[in-house]
Motif scaffolding. Structure first.
Motif, PDB file in Angstrom:
ATOM      1  N   ARG A   1      54.441 -43.125 -23.777  1.00 28.07           N
ATOM      2  CA  ARG A   1      55.505 -43.514 -24.701  1.00 28.07           C
ATOM      3  C   ARG A   1      55.666 -45.011 -24.866  1.00 28.07           C
ATOM      4  NH1 ARG A   1      60.861 -39.987 -24.467  1.00 28.07           N
ATOM      5  NH2 ARG A   1      60.042 -38.254 -25.679  1.00 28.07           N
ATOM      6  N   GLU A   2      56.228 -45.365 -25.999  1.00 29.02           N
ATOM      7  CA  GLU A   2      56.690 -46.729 -26.222  1.00 29.02           C
ATOM      8  C   GLU A   2      58.118 -46.651 -26.757  1.00 29.02           C
ATOM      9  OE1 GLU A   2      53.864 -48.742 -28.663  1.00 29.02           O
ATOM     10  OE2 GLU A   2      52.453 -48.941 -26.981  1.00 29.02           O
ATOM     11  N   ALA A   3      58.782 -47.797 -26.836  1.00 21.53           N
ATOM     12  CA  ALA A   3      60.149 -47.808 -27.363  1.00 21.53           C
ATOM     13  C   ALA A   3      60.149 -47.314 -28.802  1.00 21.53           C
ATOM     14  CB  ALA A   3      60.716 -49.224 -27.286  1.00 21.53           C
ATOM     15  N   VAL A   4      61.216 -46.636 -29.206  1.00 25.31           N
ATOM     16  CA  VAL A   4      61.266 -46.133 -30.584  1.00 25.31           C
ATOM     17  C   VAL A   4      62.329 -46.826 -31.432  1.00 25.31           C
ATOM     18  CG1 VAL A   4      60.450 -43.869 -29.800  1.00 25.31           C
ATOM     19  CG2 VAL A   4      62.888 -44.196 -30.240  1.00 25.31           C
ATOM     20  N   VAL A   5      63.356 -47.412 -30.832  1.00 25.43           N
ATOM     21  CA  VAL A   5      64.422 -48.012 -31.654  1.00 25.43           C
ATOM     22  C   VAL A   5      63.969 -49.372 -32.193  1.00 25.43           C
ATOM     23  CG1 VAL A   5      66.828 -48.766 -31.753  1.00 25.43           C
ATOM     24  CG2 VAL A   5      66.209 -46.787 -30.355  1.00 25.43           C
ATOM     25  N   ASN A   6      63.495 -50.235 -31.306  1.00 30.46           N
ATOM     26  CA  ASN A   6      62.923 -51.533 -31.696  1.00 30.46           C
ATOM     27  C   ASN A   6      63.798 -52.353 -32.639  1.00 30.46           C
ATOM     28  OD1 ASN A   6      60.467 -51.146 -30.226  1.00 30.46           O
ATOM     29  ND2 ASN A   6      59.845 -49.673 -31.795  1.00 30.46           N
ATOM     30  N   ARG A   7      65.043 -52.579 -32.189  1.00 30.56           N
ATOM     31  CA  ARG A   7      65.920 -53.398 -33.024  1.00 30.56           C
ATOM     32  C   ARG A   7      66.447 -54.581 -32.221  1.00 30.56           C
ATOM     33  NH1 ARG A   7      68.586 -48.789 -35.240  1.00 30.56           N
ATOM     34  NH2 ARG A   7      70.456 -49.328 -34.048  1.00 30.56           N
ATOM     35  N   GLU A   8      66.916 -55.567 -32.949  1.00 27.42           N
ATOM     36  CA  GLU A   8      67.583 -56.733 -32.366  1.00 27.42           C
ATOM     37  C   GLU A   8      68.671 -56.271 -31.390  1.00 27.42           C
ATOM     38  OE1 GLU A   8      67.749 -60.988 -32.616  1.00 27.42           O
ATOM     39  OE2 GLU A   8      66.620 -59.697 -33.996  1.00 27.42           O
ATOM     40  N   GLY A   9      68.787 -56.960 -30.285  1.00 28.26           N
ATOM     41  CA  GLY A   9      69.866 -56.624 -29.339  1.00 28.26           C
ATOM     42  C   GLY A   9      69.520 -55.498 -28.389  1.00 28.26           C
ATOM     43  N   GLY A  10      68.283 -55.011 -28.479  1.00 27.99           N
ATOM     44  CA  GLY A  10      67.897 -53.911 -27.601  1.00 27.99           C
ATOM     45  C   GLY A  10      67.309 -54.404 -26.294  1.00 27.99           C
ATOM     46  N   LYS A  11      67.619 -53.685 -25.219  1.00 27.01           N
ATOM     47  CA  LYS A  11      67.001 -53.964 -23.934  1.00 27.01           C
ATOM     48  C   LYS A  11      66.316 -52.698 -23.456  1.00 27.01           C
ATOM     49  CE  LYS A  11      70.197 -57.625 -22.779  1.00 27.01           C
ATOM     50  NZ  LYS A  11      71.544 -57.888 -22.271  1.00 27.01           N
ATOM     51  N   LEU A  12      65.212 -52.870 -22.728  1.00 28.83           N
ATOM     52  CA  LEU A  12      64.412 -51.709 -22.358  1.00 28.83           C
ATOM     53  C   LEU A  12      64.365 -51.531 -20.847  1.00 28.83           C
ATOM     54  CD1 LEU A  12      61.386 -52.283 -24.761  1.00 28.83           C
ATOM     55  CD2 LEU A  12      63.409 -50.854 -25.151  1.00 28.83           C
ATOM     56  N   ILE A  13      64.482 -50.267 -20.428  1.00 35.07           N
ATOM     57  CA  ILE A  13      64.186 -49.899 -19.041  1.00 35.07           C
ATOM     58  C   ILE A  13      62.925 -49.058 -19.093  1.00 35.07           C
ATOM     59  CG2 ILE A  13      64.965 -48.679 -16.982  1.00 35.07           C
ATOM     60  CD1 ILE A  13      67.816 -48.840 -18.033  1.00 35.07           C
ATOM     61  N   HIS A  14      61.874 -49.500 -18.439  1.00 32.20           N
ATOM     62  CA  HIS A  14      60.648 -48.696 -18.371  1.00 32.20           C
ATOM     63  C   HIS A  14      60.617 -47.915 -17.062  1.00 32.20           C
ATOM     64  CE1 HIS A  14      59.310 -50.886 -21.921  1.00 32.20           C
ATOM     65  NE2 HIS A  14      58.348 -49.981 -22.033  1.00 32.20           N
ATOM     66  N   ASP A  15      60.771 -46.616 -17.185  1.00 37.95           N
ATOM     67  CA  ASP A  15      60.709 -45.739 -16.013  1.00 37.95           C
ATOM     68  C   ASP A  15      59.260 -45.274 -15.873  1.00 37.95           C
ATOM     69  OD1 ASP A  15      60.834 -43.735 -14.144  1.00 37.95           O
ATOM     70  OD2 ASP A  15      62.662 -42.822 -14.954  1.00 37.95           O
ATOM     71  N   LEU A  16      58.566 -45.879 -14.915  1.00 34.77           N
ATOM     72  CA  LEU A  16      57.124 -45.635 -14.767  1.00 34.77           C
ATOM     73  C   LEU A  16      56.827 -44.792 -13.518  1.00 34.77           C
ATOM     74  CD1 LEU A  16      55.782 -49.169 -15.820  1.00 34.77           C
ATOM     75  CD2 LEU A  16      56.338 -47.199 -17.253  1.00 34.77           C
ATOM     76  N   ALA A  17      57.760 -43.900 -13.195  1.00 34.33           N
ATOM     77  CA  ALA A  17      57.642 -43.062 -11.991  1.00 34.33           C
ATOM     78  C   ALA A  17      56.305 -42.322 -11.933  1.00 34.33           C
ATOM     79  CB  ALA A  17      58.795 -42.055 -11.965  1.00 34.33           C
ATOM     80  N   TYR A  18      55.779 -41.975 -13.098  1.00 35.03           N
ATOM     81  CA  TYR A  18      54.554 -41.148 -13.121  1.00 35.03           C
ATOM     82  C   TYR A  18      53.330 -41.931 -13.571  1.00 35.03           C
ATOM     83  CZ  TYR A  18      58.175 -37.685 -12.639  1.00 35.03           C
ATOM     84  OH  TYR A  18      59.255 -36.989 -12.172  1.00 35.03           O
ATOM     85  N   TYR A  19      53.424 -43.237 -13.615  1.00 39.31           N
ATOM     86  CA  TYR A  19      52.266 -44.042 -14.027  1.00 39.31           C
ATOM     87  C   TYR A  19      51.393 -44.348 -12.804  1.00 39.31           C
ATOM     88  CZ  TYR A  19      49.509 -47.426 -16.702  1.00 39.31           C
ATOM     89  OH  TYR A  19      48.474 -48.098 -17.320  1.00 39.31           O
ATOM     90  N   TRP A  20      50.806 -43.284 -12.279  1.00 44.11           N
ATOM     91  CA  TRP A  20      49.919 -43.349 -11.118  1.00 44.11           C
ATOM     92  C   TRP A  20      48.674 -42.507 -11.419  1.00 44.11           C
ATOM     93  CZ3 TRP A  20      50.928 -46.901  -7.559  1.00 44.11           C
ATOM     94  CH2 TRP A  20      52.248 -47.347  -7.394  1.00 44.11           C
ATOM     95  N   PRO A  21      47.558 -42.811 -10.768  1.00 43.78           N
ATOM     96  CA  PRO A  21      46.275 -42.219 -11.184  1.00 43.78           C
ATOM     97  C   PRO A  21      46.168 -40.698 -11.027  1.00 43.78           C
ATOM     98  CG  PRO A  21      45.916 -44.180  -9.819  1.00 43.78           C
ATOM     99  CD  PRO A  21      47.371 -43.861  -9.737  1.00 43.78           C
ATOM    100  N   GLN A  22      47.026 -40.082 -10.208  1.00 44.12           N
ATOM    101  CA  GLN A  22      46.921 -38.623 -10.095  1.00 44.12           C
ATOM    102  C   GLN A  22      47.493 -37.906 -11.308  1.00 44.12           C
ATOM    103  OE1 GLN A  22      49.069 -40.570  -8.395  1.00 44.12           O
ATOM    104  NE2 GLN A  22      50.392 -39.374  -7.038  1.00 44.12           N
ATOM    105  N   TYR A  23      48.327 -38.620 -12.095  1.00 43.82           N
ATOM    106  CA  TYR A  23      48.987 -37.985 -13.225  1.00 43.82           C
ATOM    107  C   TYR A  23      48.408 -38.376 -14.576  1.00 43.82           C
ATOM    108  CZ  TYR A  23      52.605 -37.485  -9.591  1.00 43.82           C
ATOM    109  OH  TYR A  23      53.274 -37.205  -8.435  1.00 43.82           O
ATOM    110  N   THR A  24      47.821 -39.571 -14.652  1.00 42.44           N
ATOM    111  CA  THR A  24      47.443 -40.092 -15.965  1.00 42.44           C
ATOM    112  C   THR A  24      46.365 -41.172 -15.812  1.00 42.44           C
ATOM    113  OG1 THR A  24      48.409 -40.899 -18.056  1.00 42.44           O
ATOM    114  CG2 THR A  24      49.148 -41.985 -16.038  1.00 42.44           C
ATOM    115  N   ALA A  25      45.729 -41.514 -16.914  1.00 42.81           N
ATOM    116  CA  ALA A  25      44.769 -42.618 -16.891  1.00 42.81           C
ATOM    117  C   ALA A  25      45.531 -43.942 -16.791  1.00 42.81           C
ATOM    118  CB  ALA A  25      43.932 -42.587 -18.160  1.00 42.81           C
ATOM    119  N   ILE A  26      45.075 -44.815 -15.893  1.00 43.52           N
ATOM    120  CA  ILE A  26      45.659 -46.158 -15.795  1.00 43.52           C
ATOM    121  C   ILE A  26      44.894 -47.020 -16.808  1.00 43.52           C
ATOM    122  CG2 ILE A  26      46.120 -48.121 -14.273  1.00 43.52           C
ATOM    123  CD1 ILE A  26      47.671 -45.457 -13.597  1.00 43.52           C
TER     124      ILE A  26
END
Lengths: 400, 400
Positions: free
Chosen positions: A184-209
């Motif tokens: 995923r990437e951010a979908v709102v993408n507007r001025e004044g937005g802040k992002l929290i990236h929850d990367l709990a599953y961004y590890w090699p057993q679950y997905t391609a790095i």
């Protein structure tokens, strides 16, 4: 398609006989709870490691509140800080340059709330609560964690796709996504937005790095990285110093820091994983991520086979991608199966009749024909789940 | 009485020479921070215990989120539940009958917030925030912990003595009190009131155990009971099932339970203490509470002597009382010294000029002529503190 509880029990009982062929610790007519992602599947790997990850803590160790008084995050143990940065460097899944702040939390759950506090108490002292959004289907706990204290600082504002308010907001970007495993990437993408990236599953057993994540605020958790959910250790990697300071303030006020016993153990285990990854070679035993990915791939293959055969459900398809860590193309094998009934029936309810407890789609902001199923249970449970899932077809055929 | 920083440094330097007579790990001109009650003074006791309290945790231990799925508090480890109840029975400081619920938390800090959530979300779903009060001087973190998320469920309403609103409220009763060590009871005593009893210091090293506390909601913490602040373990003993359920819900939403490593270690240490207390006899070594009380009594005696000699400050007086646990009359020896300047000067500021950092009275809802000083630091720090305190007189005399 109405499935009576008698039929369900009968189907479950029919599984008993086949299950009994291989002895199992789980009574085969019991309820299987796959609603929470309890990552117990990795336990055999850690058992195999013998004493390599054992920690010994004496009665006089780890007594002070303070771990590193000179550090912005004064309760973070330096050895955990080092181990976290080293593992990310070895795996290549996040930028952990020296100018990034590591903040440790009691799981990433506490850190998520620390981030909300940090972002909302920073800029708008007296204005209305900051809107918090995530694209549906979103992690089911985000709304409740945001709402339960009725904070005046922030409020849950629902599906990011439908968000049309002006002004400041926070978007949670979970990638790979919980529940559906998509990148995923951010979908709102507007001025004044802040992002929290929850990367709990961004590890090699679950997905391609596919590259080093380089976002402003990235959350990771020991639970999903290595399977040690009971330790309640999460960490944030933060670019902005003021945000990190506010997060630390939240941790002070909510729990005066984080268990040192857990930090010590997490440091040890992350160190061992990183070391094993670096030392891997043709003659070496498989490292933790290779082990995890092999198991997850096998489970996904079996699950897809059962789903294909019984014809009642569908599963998402994921594109193959080149994994920098593994050095080859790989299929994603997410931590959850995002199962959908083909005919629009309530998927969670259907599975409950077969004594499989899952978390239904409405919890994630979508329809009830979806449900989320943990893929991280112990082998016996996962196999019983597959048998029961396969049995649904047989039972269904009369009514279908 | 204006004390310049030069004079303060000169006074601090004059301490150096005497401090140098006995070698110390602490640079004698450094700042001593006694603002937080870091209970490091107990470390020598635990060191002396050798391997008796050592825990060994393998890589495959404690992996699941769940500790006791059948228990209302599903993340509480049964061995910790047992150890907590046993220790309270041995010490005689709280009723822990089987119909009481034990809820574990990441320190009693997290549990305090869990109680606020439990009491406020229960009865008044849409009304105004529940008022939270405590009699001044009150624990300095209560206001901030209650306010920092601007919850719509509860709000800080200040000094209980001045509280005159009708309707529901929560009163925090800390006994012995933090900061001033007094034994307390509720002061508002009106219809619609609910009480939180913070009994963090109701242990034999600090005060006489005069009976088993039998309040609706009682909070205790490993930090102050045994000195293991780094473990972040607290527990609540709760009469009402619905309150306990709501507290568990809070723990789920804020951190999905509590570190198992810390729970395991706390169970071990509390077990050993209880066992040693039961086995104590004339030929036995002193148990933990006897050790703690001896040290605290010695410190209080020294502190009172210095305060008496220099004439600049005063300390509270406490009545002797019969301690059921020790089986004799004892003087209280609180975890904090509640120091007051006799001439109304800002006590915290004065001490800072002598490189002693404390927490000033205004943090506790009273005047700045009071300040709170931790009595639980390591020996070297405590002795250096006494030397600097004694030196204030000499420096002051010219201006006094």
């Amino acid at each position: 398609m109405v499935v009576g509880i008698e039929k369900a029990v009968s189907a479950a009982n029919s599984v008993v006989s086949s299950a009994k062929k291989t002895p199992t610790a789980i009574p085969s007519d019991c309820v299987i709870n796959l609603a929470r992602g309890d990552p117990t599947m990795y336990q055999p790997y850690w058992r195999r490691m013998g004493d390599k990850c054992t920690v010994v803590i004496s009665g006089h160790d780890l007594m002070s509140y303070f771990s590193d008084p000179g550090n912005l995050c004064w309760f973070l143990m330096p050895e955990l800080d080092d181990a976290i940065r080293r593992l990310h460097r070895v795996v290549g899944n996040a930028v952990v340059d020296d100018d990034r702040y590591v903040v440790v939390g009691t799981g990433s759950t506490q850190l998520f709330q620390a981030v909300l506090y940090a972002l909302s108490s920073q800029d708008n002292p007296d204005t209305e609560p900051l809107s918090v959004v995530a694209a549906a289907p979103f992690y089911s706990s985000y709304p409740e964690e945001t709402e339960f204290l009725r904070s005046g600082l922030y409020k849950w504002a629902g599906d990011a796709y439908a968000f049309d308010k002006d002004g400041a907001y926070v978007e949670c970007v979970t990638s790979p996504n919980n529940p559906d495993g998509t990148i995923r990437e951010a979908v709102v993408n507007r001025e004044g937005g802040k992002l929290i990236h929850d990367l709990a599953y961004y590890w090699p057993q679950y997905t391609a790095i596919t590259g080093k994540a380089d976002n402003d605020i990235m959350l990771f958790t020991f639970s999903k990285a290595t399977g040690h959910a009971g330790s309640r250790i999460g960490w944030a990697i933060v670019k902005d110093k003021e945000v990190a300071i506010k997060m630390v303030k939240y941790m002070e006020l909510s729990s005066i820091g984080v268990s040192k016993e857990s930090q010590l153990r997490a440091a040890k285990i992350l160190e061992v994983i990183a070391e094993d990854c670096v030392n891997s070679g043709p003659e070496k035993e498989e490292n933790f991520f290779e082990y995890g990915h092999r198991l997850m791939s096998e489970r996904w293959e079996k699950l897809r086979e059962v789903v294909k055969r019984n014809g009642v459900f569908s599963l998402p398809k994921y594109p193959r991608d080149f994994c920098n860590f593994k050095g080859k193309d790989t299929d994603p094998s997410p931590a959850f199966a995002w199962l959908k009934t083909k005919d629009g029936l309530n998927c969670d309810n259907l599975l409950r009749e077969f004594k499989i407890v899952t978390r239904g789609g409405t919890n994630f902001g979508v329809d009830s024909d979806y449900t989320r199923i943990s893929m991280l249970s112990v082998d016996e449970e996962f196999n019983l789940f597959l048998e029961r899932l396969a049995a649904i077809k047989g039972t269904m055929n009369g009514n279908y």
